[in-house]
Design a protein around this motif. Structure first.
Motif, mmCIF file in Angstrom:
data_model
loop_
_atom_site.group_PDB
_atom_site.id
_atom_site.type_symbol
_atom_site.label_atom_id
_atom_site.label_comp_id
_atom_site.label_asym_id
_atom_site.label_seq_id
_atom_site.Cartn_x
_atom_site.Cartn_y
_atom_site.Cartn_z
ATOM 1 N N GLU A 58 -15.875 -24.034 5.051
ATOM 2 C CA GLU A 58 -15.762 -22.604 5.291
ATOM 3 C C GLU A 58 -14.305 -22.170 5.266
ATOM 4 O OE1 GLU A 58 -19.595 -21.583 8.086
ATOM 5 O OE2 GLU A 58 -17.712 -22.021 9.091
ATOM 6 N N LEU A 59 -14.129 -20.872 5.169
ATOM 7 C CA LEU A 59 -12.840 -20.223 5.333
ATOM 8 C C LEU A 59 -12.972 -19.348 6.566
ATOM 9 C CD1 LEU A 59 -10.015 -19.271 4.379
ATOM 10 C CD2 LEU A 59 -11.190 -17.581 2.957
ATOM 11 N N TRP A 60 -12.098 -19.524 7.545
ATOM 12 C CA TRP A 60 -12.147 -18.726 8.762
ATOM 13 C C TRP A 60 -11.003 -17.725 8.754
ATOM 14 C CZ3 TRP A 60 -13.184 -22.565 13.397
ATOM 15 C CH2 TRP A 60 -14.451 -23.139 13.221
ATOM 16 N N ILE A 61 -11.297 -16.530 9.243
ATOM 17 C CA ILE A 61 -10.291 -15.487 9.378
ATOM 18 C C ILE A 61 -10.257 -15.050 10.837
ATOM 19 C CG2 ILE A 61 -9.598 -13.140 8.741
ATOM 20 C CD1 ILE A 61 -10.909 -13.594 6.024
ATOM 21 N N ALA A 62 -9.063 -15.060 11.408
ATOM 22 C CA ALA A 62 -8.855 -14.571 12.775
ATOM 23 C C ALA A 62 -8.032 -13.291 12.686
ATOM 24 C CB ALA A 62 -8.127 -15.616 13.612
ATOM 25 N N ALA A 63 -8.573 -12.212 13.261
ATOM 26 C CA ALA A 63 -7.905 -10.916 13.266
ATOM 27 C C ALA A 63 -8.098 -10.293 14.642
ATOM 28 C CB ALA A 63 -8.509 -10.016 12.183
ATOM 29 N N LYS A 64 -7.424 -9.172 14.892
ATOM 30 C CA LYS A 64 -7.590 -8.498 16.182
ATOM 31 C C LYS A 64 -9.040 -8.119 16.435
ATOM 32 C CE LYS A 64 -3.085 -6.490 17.082
ATOM 33 N NZ LYS A 64 -2.367 -5.242 17.350
ATOM 34 N N SER A 65 -9.770 -7.795 15.379
ATOM 35 C CA SER A 65 -11.160 -7.359 15.532
ATOM 36 C C SER A 65 -12.136 -8.510 15.718
ATOM 37 C CB SER A 65 -11.587 -6.520 14.323
ATOM 38 O OG SER A 65 -11.445 -7.263 13.136
ATOM 39 N N GLY A 66 -11.670 -9.755 15.582
ATOM 40 C CA GLY A 66 -12.544 -10.888 15.812
ATOM 41 C C GLY A 66 -12.312 -12.032 14.860
ATOM 42 N N GLY A 67 -13.195 -13.007 14.964
ATOM 43 C CA GLY A 67 -13.146 -14.169 14.093
ATOM 44 C C GLY A 67 -14.291 -14.114 13.098
ATOM 45 N N TYR A 68 -14.030 -14.505 11.871
ATOM 46 C CA TYR A 68 -15.012 -14.412 10.800
ATOM 47 C C TYR A 68 -15.099 -15.748 10.081
ATOM 48 C CZ TYR A 68 -14.019 -9.536 11.785
ATOM 49 O OH TYR A 68 -13.837 -8.331 12.437
ATOM 50 N N HIS A 69 -16.318 -16.174 9.790
ATOM 51 C CA HIS A 69 -16.558 -17.427 9.075
ATOM 52 C C HIS A 69 -17.148 -17.077 7.717
ATOM 53 C CE1 HIS A 69 -16.978 -19.880 13.055
ATOM 54 N NE2 HIS A 69 -15.956 -19.056 13.073
ATOM 55 N N LEU A 70 -16.516 -17.563 6.655
ATOM 56 C CA LEU A 70 -16.976 -17.267 5.307
ATOM 57 C C LEU A 70 -17.376 -18.550 4.602
ATOM 58 C CD1 LEU A 70 -14.370 -15.251 5.998
ATOM 59 C CD2 LEU A 70 -15.086 -14.308 3.834
ATOM 60 N N SER A 71 -18.476 -18.470 3.874
ATOM 61 C CA SER A 71 -18.954 -19.585 3.059
ATOM 62 C C SER A 71 -18.888 -19.173 1.603
ATOM 63 C CB SER A 71 -20.400 -19.930 3.406
ATOM 64 O OG SER A 71 -20.496 -20.359 4.735
ATOM 65 N N PHE A 72 -18.717 -20.157 0.738
ATOM 66 C CA PHE A 72 -18.646 -19.862 -0.687
ATOM 67 C C PHE A 72 -20.041 -19.878 -1.284
ATOM 68 C CE2 PHE A 72 -17.938 -20.446 -5.169
ATOM 69 C CZ PHE A 72 -16.847 -19.639 -5.409
ATOM 70 N N THR A 73 -20.458 -18.729 -1.766
ATOM 71 C CA THR A 73 -21.700 -18.611 -2.519
ATOM 72 C C THR A 73 -21.365 -17.781 -3.744
ATOM 73 O OG1 THR A 73 -22.326 -16.655 -1.230
ATOM 74 C CG2 THR A 73 -23.240 -18.739 -0.512
ATOM 75 N N ALA A 74 -21.729 -18.280 -4.907
ATOM 76 C CA ALA A 74 -21.362 -17.598 -6.147
ATOM 77 C C ALA A 74 -21.696 -16.120 -6.045
ATOM 78 C CB ALA A 74 -22.076 -18.240 -7.317
ATOM 79 N N PRO A 75 -20.785 -15.242 -6.360
ATOM 80 C CA PRO A 75 -19.542 -15.500 -7.063
ATOM 81 C C PRO A 75 -18.309 -15.674 -6.174
ATOM 82 C CG PRO A 75 -19.932 -13.153 -7.044
ATOM 83 C CD PRO A 75 -21.067 -13.798 -6.285
ATOM 84 N N GLY A 76 -18.450 -15.702 -4.846
ATOM 85 C CA GLY A 76 -17.253 -15.829 -4.010
ATOM 86 C C GLY A 76 -17.576 -16.056 -2.547
ATOM 87 N N TRP A 77 -16.570 -15.815 -1.700
ATOM 88 C CA TRP A 77 -16.675 -16.039 -0.261
ATOM 89 C C TRP A 77 -17.400 -14.869 0.393
ATOM 90 C CZ3 TRP A 77 -15.280 -20.697 1.471
ATOM 91 C CH2 TRP A 77 -14.432 -21.458 0.665
ATOM 92 N N LYS A 78 -18.320 -15.189 1.324
ATOM 93 C CA LYS A 78 -19.087 -14.162 2.020
ATOM 94 C C LYS A 78 -19.130 -14.482 3.505
ATOM 95 C CE LYS A 78 -23.310 -11.556 1.442
ATOM 96 N NZ LYS A 78 -24.529 -11.431 0.656
ATOM 97 N N CYS A 79 -18.923 -13.446 4.331
ATOM 98 C CA CYS A 79 -18.909 -13.604 5.787
ATOM 99 C C CYS A 79 -20.339 -13.756 6.309
ATOM 100 C CB CYS A 79 -18.244 -12.398 6.432
ATOM 101 S SG CYS A 79 -18.161 -12.498 8.230
ATOM 102 N N SER A 80 -20.524 -14.712 7.196
ATOM 103 C CA SER A 80 -21.858 -14.989 7.733
ATOM 104 C C SER A 80 -22.336 -13.925 8.716
ATOM 105 C CB SER A 80 -21.889 -16.362 8.402
ATOM 106 O OG SER A 80 -20.982 -16.402 9.486
ATOM 107 N N THR A 81 -21.433 -13.164 9.323
ATOM 108 C CA THR A 81 -21.863 -12.164 10.314
ATOM 109 C C THR A 81 -21.873 -10.742 9.763
ATOM 110 O OG1 THR A 81 -19.607 -12.054 11.173
ATOM 111 C CG2 THR A 81 -21.165 -13.494 12.326
ATOM 112 N N THR A 82 -20.903 -10.386 8.941
ATOM 113 C CA THR A 82 -20.822 -9.004 8.443
ATOM 114 C C THR A 82 -21.390 -8.845 7.036
ATOM 115 O OG1 THR A 82 -18.635 -9.248 7.432
ATOM 116 C CG2 THR A 82 -18.718 -8.628 9.796
ATOM 117 N N GLU A 83 -21.606 -9.974 6.344
ATOM 118 C CA GLU A 83 -22.075 -9.981 4.954
ATOM 119 C C GLU A 83 -21.046 -9.418 3.977
ATOM 120 O OE1 GLU A 83 -25.030 -11.446 3.943
ATOM 121 O OE2 GLU A 83 -25.160 -12.082 6.030
#
Length: 108
Positions: A58-83
Motif C-alpha cells: 500500500e501507499l499511505w498518506i498522512a495529512a491534517k485531515s487524517g490517514g489514508y491507505h491506498l492500494s494499486f488497482t488498475a489503472p492506479g492507486w485508490k483510497c480504501s476509505t474515500t474511494e
C-alpha cells in the motif's frame, strides 16, 4: 500484484509526484528519505507524508485531515476509505492544508 510489480508501481508514482511538484506553481518542498516522501507547504509549514508500505503493498498518506491507505488497482492507486484516486486525494489534502486550490497535474 507481485512484490516486484508493487515496487515498480510505487517508485514510478513517487517519482511522478516529485516531477509534478517541480513543475507546480506552489511553493511545496519535498524530501525523500528511504520509503517516505515528505511534502512541506512553505506558506504555513504544514506537511503531508507519503509512505511506502511494502508488507501490505500500500501507499499511505498522512495529512491534517487524517490517514489514508491506498492500494494499486488498475489503472492506479485508490483510497480504501474515500474511494478517491491518488491525484484527487493528494490535491484535496494539499488544498485543505494550503487554504487554496492546489492542482499538481498528476495523471488520473
Amino acid at each position: 500484484m507481485s512484490q516486484t510489480e508493487y515496487e515498480a508501481a510505487i517508485e514510478h508514482t513517487l517519482m511522478a509526484i516529485e516531477d509534478a511538484l517541480d513543475d507546480c506553481d506552489w511553493d511545496i518542498d519535498y524530501e525523500r528519505s528511504g520509503a517516505v516522501l515528505t511534502l512541506t507547504l512553505e506558506d504555513n509549514g504544514s506537511q503531508v507524508i507519503l509512505s511506502r508500505q511494502s508488507a501490505n503493498r500500500e501507499l499511505w498518506i498522512a495529512a491534517k485531515s487524517g490517514g489514508y491507505h491506498l492500494s494499486f488497482t488498475a489503472p492506479g492507486w485508490k483510497c480504501s476509505t474515500t474511494e478517491e484516486n491518488l491525484p484527487t486525494l493528494l490535491n484535496r489534502v494539499l488544498s485543505e492544508q494550503q487554504g487554496e486550490s492546489v492542482e499538481l497535474g498528476l495523471p488520473q
